[in-house]
Design an enzyme around this catalytic site. Structure first.
Site, PDB file in Angstrom:
ATOM      1  N   LYS A 114       0.819  -1.214   0.000  1.00 36.12           N
ATOM      2  CA  LYS A 114       0.000   0.000   0.000  1.00 36.12           C
ATOM      3  C   LYS A 114       0.851   1.262   0.000  1.00 36.12           C
ATOM      4  CE  LYS A 114      -4.362  -1.886   1.342  1.00 36.12           C
ATOM      5  NZ  LYS A 114      -5.565  -1.893   2.141  1.00 36.12           N
ATOM      6  N   LYS A 196      -4.828 -11.268  -5.678  1.00 37.43           N
ATOM      7  CA  LYS A 196      -6.008 -11.311  -4.798  1.00 37.43           C
ATOM      8  C   LYS A 196      -7.157 -10.466  -5.351  1.00 37.43           C
ATOM      9  CE  LYS A 196      -6.689  -8.714  -1.045  1.00 37.43           C
ATOM     10  NZ  LYS A 196      -6.780  -8.092   0.275  1.00 37.43           N
ATOM     11  N   LYS A 199     -11.155  -4.879  -3.875  1.00 41.77           N
ATOM     12  CA  LYS A 199     -12.068  -3.817  -4.283  1.00 41.77           C
ATOM     13  C   LYS A 199     -11.311  -2.630  -4.856  1.00 41.77           C
ATOM     14  CE  LYS A 199     -12.209  -2.900   0.593  1.00 41.77           C
ATOM     15  NZ  LYS A 199     -12.786  -3.511   1.764  1.00 41.77           N
TER      16      LYS A 199
END
Ligand code: ATP
Ligand code: LTN
Length: 332
Positions: A114, A196, A199
């Site tokens: 991230k 993975k 969203k």
């Protein structure tokens, strides 16, 4: 409730929920609620580690609570609450932060991923976030934490932080175990089945949202990437097919081997249309309940107020012990 083992888990209201969130987390919570004393939290404090539009955060928080209830989590039997309503989480996180090393936080895979996407302005909260997660879990003396596989590393850190505090002062926390489902632990992206399902993915064809209408679900599954081998086999050489088998297996509670047998000699088109049917059948009743619930703000408020009251009582008991052991003067 006395004597039952304790479960804690949570999901961030940071985006629309995917089939991965549902199969990796929520569906198992529904199964576990009978045997355990469960705390299911909407972790809004976690969501602000990335920028949130206030009105979207408000809407998503209530929608997420509605999804919990619509999926079958019974508000009478479980404690459902919104993390920011229980300030003990933030306070305990600070106390734990002072016994957490920079090195162990910067090694977290999710932080590395991230922060790489955040450019030069990486929020300190993104680094500290697993400490808040540890506080969530340790405050409730949780035995089990049902999560998808991607959270395993954070659970290990939670255990380390709990043990560290117990050793430094005296036994204070129960050391929790991760509970990772067999079938839905890691649902992959439909377009890039080695990644993975997330969203935050750029390609909307890669994920299915819990609230996607049936025709969209069918379209996304029919476009899911497969291979040219042509047999429905649970193999790492066929990641696309393997993912669809996992999805079907998690929804129907049947093993991948049984699915292989059932589709022996049957082509991908029929297999895909059955997978799509299974997803639609699973999600449609949830979707209609969510639509009802989100407009019933009064009922949702009753659920989260009652939940926060119970959560505060339990969390405060642990927090008081932590503060006393650290050497803070008790207020009364
Ligand atoms: P993002 O996808 O934006 O990185 P996230 O979905 O991983 O976020 P959360 O919404 O907090 O983050 O995840 C909630 C729960 O859903 C966690 O238990 C996580 O392990 C699980 N989960 C998320 N994605 C998947 C997936 N693809 N397969 C299985 N479980 C998943
Ligand atoms: N970090 C988790 C969400 C989360 C959580 C928790 C899960 C926050 N606190 C406590 C289980 C228990 C994630 O999935 N991103």
């Amino acid at each position: 409730m006395e004597g039952k083992k304790v479960i804690f888990s949570g999901i961030q209201p940071s985006g629309d929920l995917t089939l991965g969130n549902y199969l990796g987390a929520i569906k198992n919570w529904v199964r576990l609620q009978e045997q355990y004393d469960c705390y299911f939290c909407v972790v809004d404090l976690h969501a602000i580690t990335v920028r949130q539009e206030p009105k979207d955060l408000r809407r998503r928080t209530l929608e997420l609570l509605s999804i919990y209830i619509a999926s079958g989590i019974d508000p009478e039997k479980n404690t459902m609450f919104i993390q920011s309503h229980v300030p003990q989480h933030s306070e305990a996180a600070w106390l734990l932060n002072c016994n957490t090393y920079m090195g162990e936080l910067s090694r977290m895979t999710q932080f590395k991923d991230k922060s790489a996407k955040s450019g030069n302005s990486i929020a300190a909260g993104l680094l500290n976030y697993p400490v808040l997660m540890a506080a969530d879990i340790l405050l409730y003396q949780a035995d089990l934490v049902p999560v998808g596989r991607d959270q395993k590393q954070h659970l290990e850190l939670t255990r380390d932080l709990g043990e560290r505090f117990n050793n430094l002062y005296s036994p204070t926390f129960k050391i929790p175990e991760a509970y990772i489902p067999k079938a839905g632990a890691k649902i992959m992206d439909l377009q890039e089945p080695t990644k993975k399902m997330s969203k935050s993915s750029e390609n909307a064809n890669g994920f299915i949202l819990i609230m996607d209408p049936p025709n969209v679900i069918r379209k996304k599954i029919s476009r899911a990437v497969t291979d040219t081998i042509g047999v429905v086999k649970y193999s790492d050489e066929q990641p696309g097919i393997k993912n669809l088998i996992n999805i079907l297996s998690a929804i129907k509670s049947i093993s991948p081997e049984q699915i292989e047998e059932q589709y022996d000699g049957i082509g991908y088109a029929k297999f895909k249309s059955d997978v799509a049917d299974a997803i639609v059948e699973e999600l449609e009743p949830i979707q209609s309940k969510v639509k009802q619930l989100v407009s019933d703000k009064k009922y949702l408020a009753e659920v989260y107020k009652q939940g926060a009251e119970k959560a505060k009582y339990v969390a405060n008991k642990t927090l008081r012990k932590m503060k006393k052991k650290i050497g803070f003067i008790p207020e009364n």
